[in-house]
Design a protein around this motif. Sequence first.
Motif, mmCIF file in Angstrom:
data_model
loop_
_atom_site.group_PDB
_atom_site.id
_atom_site.type_symbol
_atom_site.label_atom_id
_atom_site.label_comp_id
_atom_site.label_asym_id
_atom_site.label_seq_id
_atom_site.Cartn_x
_atom_site.Cartn_y
_atom_site.Cartn_z
ATOM 1 N N ALA A 1 0.770 -1.213 -0.064
ATOM 2 C CA ALA A 1 0.082 0.037 0.054
ATOM 3 C C ALA A 1 0.936 1.234 0.090
ATOM 4 O O ALA A 1 0.658 2.157 -0.620
ATOM 5 C CB ALA A 1 -1.061 0.054 1.264
ATOM 6 N N SER A 2 2.121 1.234 0.811
ATOM 7 C CA SER A 2 2.855 2.428 0.813
ATOM 8 C C SER A 2 3.558 2.630 -0.603
ATOM 9 O O SER A 2 3.727 3.821 -0.890
ATOM 10 C CB SER A 2 3.908 2.458 1.883
ATOM 11 N N GLU A 3 3.864 1.609 -1.245
ATOM 12 C CA GLU A 3 4.480 2.049 -2.419
ATOM 13 C C GLU A 3 3.288 2.256 -3.559
ATOM 14 O O GLU A 3 3.815 3.036 -4.516
ATOM 15 C CB GLU A 3 5.104 0.348 -3.091
ATOM 16 N N PHE A 4 2.145 1.699 -3.410
ATOM 17 C CA PHE A 4 1.220 2.295 -4.309
ATOM 18 C C PHE A 4 0.865 3.645 -4.258
ATOM 19 O O PHE A 4 1.005 4.427 -5.083
ATOM 20 C CB PHE A 4 -0.055 1.291 -4.139
ATOM 21 N N VAL A 5 0.898 4.085 -2.975
ATOM 22 C CA VAL A 5 0.594 5.683 -2.528
ATOM 23 C C VAL A 5 1.809 6.290 -3.137
ATOM 24 O O VAL A 5 1.518 7.471 -3.467
ATOM 25 C CB VAL A 5 0.193 5.761 -0.958
ATOM 26 N N ALA A 6 3.005 6.066 -2.971
ATOM 27 C CA ALA A 6 4.082 6.777 -3.483
ATOM 28 C C ALA A 6 3.986 6.856 -4.876
ATOM 29 O O ALA A 6 4.165 7.937 -5.492
ATOM 30 C CB ALA A 6 5.486 6.089 -2.873
ATOM 31 N N SER A 7 3.513 5.785 -5.445
ATOM 32 C CA SER A 7 3.513 6.015 -7.117
ATOM 33 C C SER A 7 2.381 6.633 -7.315
ATOM 34 O O SER A 7 2.407 7.595 -8.576
ATOM 35 C CB SER A 7 3.538 4.789 -7.538
ATOM 36 N N PHE A 8 1.295 6.502 -6.982
ATOM 37 C CA PHE A 8 0.000 7.100 -7.482
ATOM 38 C C PHE A 8 -0.752 7.817 -6.580
ATOM 39 O O PHE A 8 -1.986 8.465 -6.829
ATOM 40 C CB PHE A 8 -1.119 5.885 -7.932
ATOM 41 N N GLY A 9 0.038 8.436 -5.508
ATOM 42 C CA GLY A 9 -0.748 9.375 -4.433
ATOM 43 C C GLY A 9 -1.189 10.469 -5.263
ATOM 44 O O GLY A 9 -2.424 10.713 -4.614
ATOM 45 N N ASP B 1 -5.692 -3.109 -4.711
ATOM 46 C CA ASP B 1 -5.808 -3.876 -6.088
ATOM 47 C C ASP B 1 -7.030 -3.281 -7.039
ATOM 48 O O ASP B 1 -6.737 -2.928 -7.951
ATOM 49 C CB ASP B 1 -6.259 -5.515 -6.086
ATOM 50 N N GLU B 2 -8.260 -2.703 -6.168
ATOM 51 C CA GLU B 2 -9.211 -2.495 -7.130
ATOM 52 C C GLU B 2 -8.779 -0.895 -7.786
ATOM 53 O O GLU B 2 -9.425 -0.532 -8.498
ATOM 54 C CB GLU B 2 -10.722 -2.397 -6.302
ATOM 55 N N ALA B 3 -8.263 -0.026 -6.825
ATOM 56 C CA ALA B 3 -7.891 1.401 -7.076
ATOM 57 C C ALA B 3 -7.046 1.250 -8.134
ATOM 58 O O ALA B 3 -6.911 2.034 -9.020
ATOM 59 C CB ALA B 3 -7.401 2.072 -5.804
ATOM 60 N N ALA B 4 -6.114 0.155 -8.289
ATOM 61 C CA ALA B 4 -5.090 0.145 -9.316
ATOM 62 C C ALA B 4 -5.697 0.035 -10.829
ATOM 63 O O ALA B 4 -5.121 0.441 -11.686
ATOM 64 C CB ALA B 4 -3.945 -1.109 -8.881
ATOM 65 N N ALA B 5 -6.642 -0.710 -10.695
ATOM 66 C CA ALA B 5 -7.579 -0.891 -12.008
ATOM 67 C C ALA B 5 -8.417 0.187 -12.281
ATOM 68 O O ALA B 5 -9.071 0.137 -13.310
ATOM 69 C CB ALA B 5 -8.267 -2.199 -12.001
ATOM 70 N N SER B 6 -8.403 1.490 -11.514
ATOM 71 C CA SER B 6 -9.494 1.956 -11.791
ATOM 72 C C SER B 6 -9.136 3.261 -12.840
ATOM 73 O O SER B 6 -7.773 3.315 -13.351
ATOM 74 C CB SER B 6 -9.614 3.179 -10.397
ATOM 75 N N ALA B 7 -10.000 4.084 -13.342
ATOM 76 C CA ALA B 7 -9.759 5.091 -14.319
ATOM 77 C C ALA B 7 -8.438 6.097 -13.872
ATOM 78 O O ALA B 7 -7.917 6.543 -14.565
ATOM 79 C CB ALA B 7 -11.136 5.680 -14.766
ATOM 80 N N ALA B 8 -8.937 6.302 -12.588
ATOM 81 C CA ALA B 8 -7.905 7.592 -12.281
ATOM 82 C C ALA B 8 -6.489 7.054 -12.228
ATOM 83 O O ALA B 8 -5.396 7.972 -12.483
ATOM 84 C CB ALA B 8 -8.258 8.014 -10.809
ATOM 85 N N ILE B 9 -6.337 5.855 -12.022
ATOM 86 C CA ILE B 9 -5.001 5.217 -12.096
ATOM 87 C C ILE B 9 -4.449 5.092 -13.501
ATOM 88 O O ILE B 9 -3.489 5.276 -13.640
ATOM 89 C CB ILE B 9 -4.699 4.027 -11.306
ATOM 90 N N ARG B 10 -5.423 4.678 -14.374
ATOM 91 C CA ARG B 10 -5.063 4.369 -15.695
ATOM 92 C C ARG B 10 -4.730 5.751 -16.139
ATOM 93 O O ARG B 10 -3.541 5.994 -17.080
ATOM 94 C CB ARG B 10 -6.441 3.824 -16.316
ATOM 95 N N GLN C 1 -1.033 6.845 -17.745
ATOM 96 C CA GLN C 1 -0.938 7.495 -19.269
ATOM 97 C C GLN C 1 -0.143 8.766 -19.083
ATOM 98 O O GLN C 1 0.663 8.902 -19.996
ATOM 99 C CB GLN C 1 -2.245 7.834 -19.788
ATOM 100 N N ARG C 2 -0.529 9.689 -18.201
ATOM 101 C CA ARG C 2 0.352 10.729 -17.994
ATOM 102 C C ARG C 2 1.676 10.430 -17.731
ATOM 103 O O ARG C 2 2.792 11.267 -18.369
ATOM 104 C CB ARG C 2 -0.100 11.746 -16.786
ATOM 105 N N ASN C 3 2.252 9.366 -16.809
ATOM 106 C CA ASN C 3 3.647 8.897 -16.703
ATOM 107 C C ASN C 3 4.191 8.737 -17.932
ATOM 108 O O ASN C 3 5.279 8.853 -18.130
ATOM 109 C CB ASN C 3 3.569 8.023 -15.545
ATOM 110 N N SER D 1 8.021 9.966 -21.952
ATOM 111 C CA SER D 1 8.216 9.710 -23.494
ATOM 112 C C SER D 1 8.929 11.193 -23.931
ATOM 113 O O SER D 1 9.915 11.289 -24.508
ATOM 114 C CB SER D 1 7.214 9.665 -24.499
ATOM 115 N N GLY D 2 8.477 12.101 -23.176
ATOM 116 C CA GLY D 2 8.930 13.675 -23.442
ATOM 117 C C GLY D 2 10.325 13.662 -22.928
ATOM 118 O O GLY D 2 11.114 14.369 -23.675
ATOM 119 N N VAL D 3 10.542 13.057 -21.735
ATOM 120 C CA VAL D 3 11.851 13.187 -21.242
ATOM 121 C C VAL D 3 12.901 12.266 -21.836
ATOM 122 O O VAL D 3 14.213 12.781 -22.217
ATOM 123 C CB VAL D 3 11.834 12.436 -19.650
#
Length: 193
Positions: A2-10, A145-154, A158-160, A165-167
Amino acid sequence: MASEFVASFGPALSLAPVEVEDLRAALLHRRPSHLLAELHSALLRPLLDAAADAAGAAGGSERDAWRGCRVEEDVRLMPRSALRGGAWPEAARWLLLRWLAAGRGGAAAAAADAPLEEASELLRATEHHQLPLRAKTALLAWLVDEAAASAAIREQLQRNVEGRSGVLEKERERRREEKEKREAGKAEAAAKE
């Protein structure tokens, strides 16, 4: 996890990073935790949004109906506003019951869902902070797990990807310019000789 998920997608969930030790202490604590309330509420937001979208969508695909769960019109009974005022355990139980009702079949799935079923039953009569650690962690892992599959995370992914790609393109351009400068310097040095 959970802490890694929050660090990545917080940022996508409007959450600040969570230290592993802080999360561990909050899970082991037998009193209400602001950290757990904030974390669970943030993880529930995209799921409640998806449930509301699924209930409002006419003719949506099975996948669009929130991870295969057929959500009835009673989605209005559990709006996002339930996340305010400490009602997030009820929102989690509400979603969890619908998710379990969707069923995935098979003995392996039933065995894997046992801790979630236990958490759902316990949440009916027990405050979250008084749940056994196994039930707390099962609920948190399910929400991640469910939040990871959510539209907000997708969308965040995509932004990442676009940012990366820009970098990478800028790095290629910088290397190309450096190479051209080196070659121009070599040509200039060869011309002087």
